[in-house]
Design an enzyme around this catalytic site. Sequence first.
Site, PDB file in Angstrom:
ATOM      1  N   LYS A   1       0.922  -1.175  -0.177  1.00 19.17           N
ATOM      2  CA  LYS A   1      -0.174   0.030   0.047  1.00 19.17           C
ATOM      3  C   LYS A   1       0.415   1.332   0.715  1.00 19.17           C
ATOM      4  O   LYS A   1       1.766   1.280   0.470  1.00 19.17           O
ATOM      5  CB  LYS A   1      -0.577  -0.008   1.442  1.00 19.17           C
TER       6      LYS A   1
ATOM      7  N   HIS B   1      -1.359  -5.882   1.461  1.00 21.06           N
ATOM      8  CA  HIS B   1      -3.676  -6.679   1.907  1.00 21.06           C
ATOM      9  C   HIS B   1      -3.200  -7.657   1.562  1.00 21.06           C
ATOM     10  O   HIS B   1      -1.541  -7.582   0.377  1.00 21.06           O
ATOM     11  CB  HIS B   1      -4.098  -5.615   0.490  1.00 21.06           C
TER      12      HIS B   1
ATOM     13  N   GLU C   1      -9.121 -11.516  -7.113  1.00 22.51           N
ATOM     14  CA  GLU C   1      -8.774 -10.489  -6.409  1.00 22.51           C
ATOM     15  C   GLU C   1      -7.646 -10.936  -7.538  1.00 22.51           C
ATOM     16  O   GLU C   1      -6.534  -9.490  -8.167  1.00 22.51           O
ATOM     17  CB  GLU C   1      -7.999 -10.116  -5.367  1.00 22.51           C
TER      18      GLU C   1
HETATM   19  P1  CMP Z   1      -7.390  -4.503   3.751  1.00 24.06           P
HETATM   20  O1  CMP Z   1      -6.615  -5.928   4.316  1.00 24.06           O
HETATM   21  O2  CMP Z   1      -6.372  -4.901   2.511  1.00 24.06           O
HETATM   22  O3  CMP Z   1      -9.187  -4.314   3.169  1.00 24.06           O
HETATM   23  C1  CMP Z   1      -9.672  -4.077   3.861  1.00 24.06           C
HETATM   24  C2  CMP Z   1      -8.929  -2.464   4.381  1.00 24.06           C
HETATM   25  O4  CMP Z   1     -10.276  -1.664   4.728  1.00 24.06           O
HETATM   26  C3  CMP Z   1      -8.113  -2.636   5.229  1.00 24.06           C
HETATM   27  O5  CMP Z   1      -7.239  -3.618   4.836  1.00 24.06           O
HETATM   28  C4  CMP Z   1      -7.266  -1.141   5.776  1.00 24.06           C
HETATM   29  O6  CMP Z   1      -6.932  -1.025   4.685  1.00 24.06           O
HETATM   30  C5  CMP Z   1      -8.874  -0.981   5.726  1.00 24.06           C
HETATM   31  N1  CMP Z   1      -9.974  -0.978   6.927  1.00 24.06           N
HETATM   32  C6  CMP Z   1     -10.589  -2.350   7.507  1.00 24.06           C
HETATM   33  N2  CMP Z   1     -11.334  -1.837   8.154  1.00 24.06           N
HETATM   34  C7  CMP Z   1     -10.507  -0.055   8.788  1.00 24.06           C
HETATM   35  C8  CMP Z   1     -11.476   0.615   9.941  1.00 24.06           C
HETATM   36  N3  CMP Z   1     -12.418   0.326  10.983  1.00 24.06           N
HETATM   37  N4  CMP Z   1     -10.457   1.525   9.541  1.00 24.06           N
HETATM   38  C9  CMP Z   1     -10.520   2.087   8.322  1.00 24.06           C
HETATM   39  N5  CMP Z   1      -9.721   1.472   7.348  1.00 24.06           N
HETATM   40  C10 CMP Z   1     -10.255  -0.441   7.849  1.00 24.06           C
END
Ligand code: CMP
Length: 138
Positions: free
Chosen positions: A9, A115, A126
């Site tokens: 990221k 991620h 994905e």
């Molecule tokens: P990722 O696993 O890439 O997939 C969803 C993304 O949303 C996660 O990583 C975080 O970057 C973001 N995310 C998940 N939960 C939250 C939260 N409560 N607040 C802000 N960002 C979040």
Amino acid sequence: MEQTLVLIKPDAIANKHIGDIIKHYEEAGFKIAAMKLMQMTEKIASIHYAEHIGKSFYDELVKFMTDDPIVAMVLEGENAIAKVREINGATNPANAADGTIRKLYAENGSRNAVHASDSAESAAREIAIFFSKVEMVG
Ligand code: CMP
């Protein structure tokens, strides 16, 4: 053999951790089956993060992921989906185990460095969003 999608990221790229992060996956024995530096568009974000549309953090998440480049890659190996998530650590670095990528390099639960796909279905879906067949090796 399993394949999983990993995204490095923008926070990790800004902090110059691309090489550090790839090293974790290489040292764990994974093969890189595809990789590119790219700009995530709002369209790609809305497809990749479809399950999060409408959630409180969605707009912030899309802005973060589309403002600066990301690195997308496909990692291949035995139990790649579960193992890569273990190497990444918990979503929020405050809860991530010592030595995990998020513990070492993530800023917070939103700007969390990497991620990785969370299931075989997610991985297939994905990978197809980010890579065409000709971009994959082997
Ligand atoms: P990722 O696993 O890439 O997939 C969803 C993304 O949303 C996660 O990583 C975080 O970057 C973001 N995310 C998940 N939960 C939250 C939260 N409560 N607040 C802000 N960002 C979040």
